[in-house]
Design an enzyme around this catalytic site. Structure first.
Site, mmCIF file in Angstrom:
data_model
loop_
_atom_site.group_PDB
_atom_site.id
_atom_site.type_symbol
_atom_site.label_atom_id
_atom_site.label_comp_id
_atom_site.label_asym_id
_atom_site.label_seq_id
_atom_site.Cartn_x
_atom_site.Cartn_y
_atom_site.Cartn_z
ATOM 1 N N LYS A 254 0.846 -1.204 0.000
ATOM 2 C CA LYS A 254 0.000 0.000 0.000
ATOM 3 C C LYS A 254 0.880 1.252 0.000
ATOM 4 C CE LYS A 254 -0.370 -0.254 5.050
ATOM 5 N NZ LYS A 254 -1.216 -0.693 6.175
ATOM 6 N N ARG B 221 -11.131 -0.226 14.206
ATOM 7 C CA ARG B 221 -10.821 0.581 13.036
ATOM 8 C C ARG B 221 -11.592 0.070 11.827
ATOM 9 N NH1 ARG B 221 -4.823 1.064 10.348
ATOM 10 N NH2 ARG B 221 -5.300 -1.103 9.839
ATOM 11 N N TYR C 98 14.294 30.319 8.817
ATOM 12 C CA TYR C 98 13.000 30.930 9.150
ATOM 13 C C TYR C 98 12.865 31.146 10.644
ATOM 14 C CZ TYR C 98 11.152 30.432 4.444
ATOM 15 O OH TYR C 98 10.930 30.562 3.099
ATOM 16 N N MET D 83 10.971 24.333 3.157
ATOM 17 C CA MET D 83 10.255 23.468 2.216
ATOM 18 C C MET D 83 11.226 22.699 1.317
ATOM 19 S SD MET D 83 7.516 24.467 -0.759
ATOM 20 C CE MET D 83 6.333 25.238 0.344
HETATM 21 C C1 LIG Z 1 -0.493 -1.668 6.915
HETATM 22 C C2 LIG Z 1 -1.093 -2.951 7.311
HETATM 23 C C3 LIG Z 1 -0.304 -4.111 7.439
HETATM 24 C C4 LIG Z 1 1.201 -4.079 7.387
HETATM 25 O O1 LIG Z 1 1.660 -3.682 8.651
HETATM 26 P P1 LIG Z 1 3.232 -3.597 8.992
HETATM 27 O O2 LIG Z 1 3.236 -3.175 10.412
HETATM 28 O O3 LIG Z 1 3.787 -2.568 8.074
HETATM 29 O O4 LIG Z 1 3.805 -4.932 8.759
HETATM 30 C C5 LIG Z 1 -0.949 -5.304 7.653
HETATM 31 N N1 LIG Z 1 -2.286 -5.366 7.779
HETATM 32 C C6 LIG Z 1 -3.079 -4.274 7.701
HETATM 33 C C7 LIG Z 1 -4.550 -4.416 7.867
HETATM 34 C C8 LIG Z 1 -2.510 -3.027 7.488
HETATM 35 O O5 LIG Z 1 -3.299 -1.939 7.436
#
Ligand SMILES: *Cc1c(COP(=O)(O)O)cnc(C)c1O
Length: 372
Positions: free
Chosen positions: A46, A145, A267, A315
């Site tokens: 992801k 969640r 800054y 930036m």
């Molecule tokens: C992001 C995610 C993972 C991966 O988690 P890591 O801690 O990066 O290994 C696995 N399962 C779900 C549902 C996630 O959102």
């Protein structure tokens, strides 16, 4: 040492060089897969493979034997689908927003169903197409969640026709504290998960993220979903990191100068020198994913020398104190290390008051990227 990453002229068109070691990535995958055997390991790719480029990372992991890939959002799956052959399974962790179901089915992408509404929407498309559609079902084991609450799992158990037309590949859940081995929530979530999954006795399980793979054999059940550990991040907080580093970041110097005591740097004039100081301005800033919180806290490295960041991160640039280096060591175009052998991803994250995940996923698109 730096010459090898800087020898090419085109490197100088970018603020720095982000080197991604696909061989180390592959080693990390094989390491995690071996820990999971005889179960399997998927890969979480992801957010563009945690910022490292899913178009390179996913095919490399496929070549290493990975066949299950998780993204968070449907658009990510659509982008990745043409890069993987049809025997690779692509799952969408967030599941589908209403209206995306027909395209998901058409592209052979597998949604994670997180609610009864997502279950019903996916089933409606299966019915319309007159064929069964694959899915993963997420249950909420205590993170609050995503996933079905225990009472919704009970409703499904009481009305199995709600799943008719769906081919459930596995039941999954996610730990909230997998990087904290001493946290009691881990065992509680595992017990809740097992209890909820018992409602689907013939269906496989999918549970462990990176941290959970290191929590003990009882957590290594079914298909694992590691992300951060593939990319060299530490799976367990505060412990030695067993993974191979995958990322190296070097940023170029754009200017050096010597300022007297009492000079206000950057800054807000937030840093005032208390003696004559030699400075280098680096070509990357918070727009390149270097957090503002590194100001007056983080550092760059040149060889064995730590170069503290002085003043605020801008930036597109930031300033480091190079007084500890012999004069004229650094000049226009010299690379300094931000992530590498002297300063890990975790070091940078800690200095910025954040986690390696956030540092990785924010590394910008202006760096020259080298895949090894
Ligand atoms: C992001 C995610 C993972 C991966 O988690 P890591 O801690 O990066 O290994 C696995 N399962 C779900 C549902 C996630 O959102």
């Amino acid at each position: 040492m730096f010459a090898d990453v800087c020898e090419r002229v085109e490197d100088m068109t970018a603020p720095g060089i982000l080197t991604i070691d696909l061989a180390a990535l592959t080693r990390n995958y094989l390491d995690l897969a071996a820990r999971m055997a005889p179960s399997r390991a998927a890969a979480v790719v992801k957010a563009d493979a945690y910022g490292l480029g899913a178009h390179r990372v996913a095919p490399a992991l496929y070549a290493a034997g990975c066949r299950d890939f998780f993204v968070a959002q449907f658009a990510e799956a659509l982008a990745l689908r043409p890069l993987l052959t049809s025997d690779a399974r692509l799952y969408v962790l967030n599941g589908l927003l209403p209206g995306a179901e027909p395209a998901c089915a058409a592209h052979g992408i597998i949604p994670v169903l997180n609610s009864l509404e997502q279950v019903a929407n996916w089933r409606a498309v299966a019915r319309r197409l007159g064929r069964s559609l694959p899915a993963a079902l997420q249950v909420d084991s205590g993170m609050c969640r995503l996933g079905l609450a225990p009472e919704e799992v009970a409703r499904l158990r009481g009305a199995p026709q709600m799943l008719e037309g769906l081919e459930l590949l596995f039941v999954m859940s996610h730990l909230a504290c997998a990087d904290e081995p001493a946290n009691e929530q881990n065992a509680e979530q595992l017990a809740t998960f097992r209890q909820l999954a018992a409602s689907f006795p013939d269906i496989g399980l999918c549970f462990a993220n990176s941290g959970a793979i290191f929590l003990g054999s009882e957590f290594r059940t079914g298909l694992a979903r590691p992300g951060i550990a593939l990319y060299g991040g530490a799976p367990t907080g505060g412990a030695a990191n067993p993974m191979a580093p995958v990322v190296r970041l070097d940023v170029h110097v754009v200017q050096t100068r010597t300022v007297p005591a009492g000079a206000r740097i950057g800054y807000g004039g937030a840093h005032v020198t208390h003696r004559e100081t030699r400075l280098a301005t680096l070509a990357a800033g918070y727009a390149d994913g270097l957090p503002r919180h590194l100001g007056d806290r983080g550092a760059a490295w040149f060889g064995e020398t730590r170069l503290p960041i002085v003043g605020r991160v801008s930036m597109d640039s930031m300033t480091v104190d190079i007084s500890a280096l012999p004069p004229d060591t650094l000049k226009l175009g010299s690379p300094v290390e931000i992530i590498g052998p002297h300063q890990t991803l975790e070091d940078v994250a800690t200095a910025a008051g954040t986690i390696a995940y956030e540092v990785l996923t924010r590394l910008g698109h202006r760096y020259h990227r080298i895949y090894r």
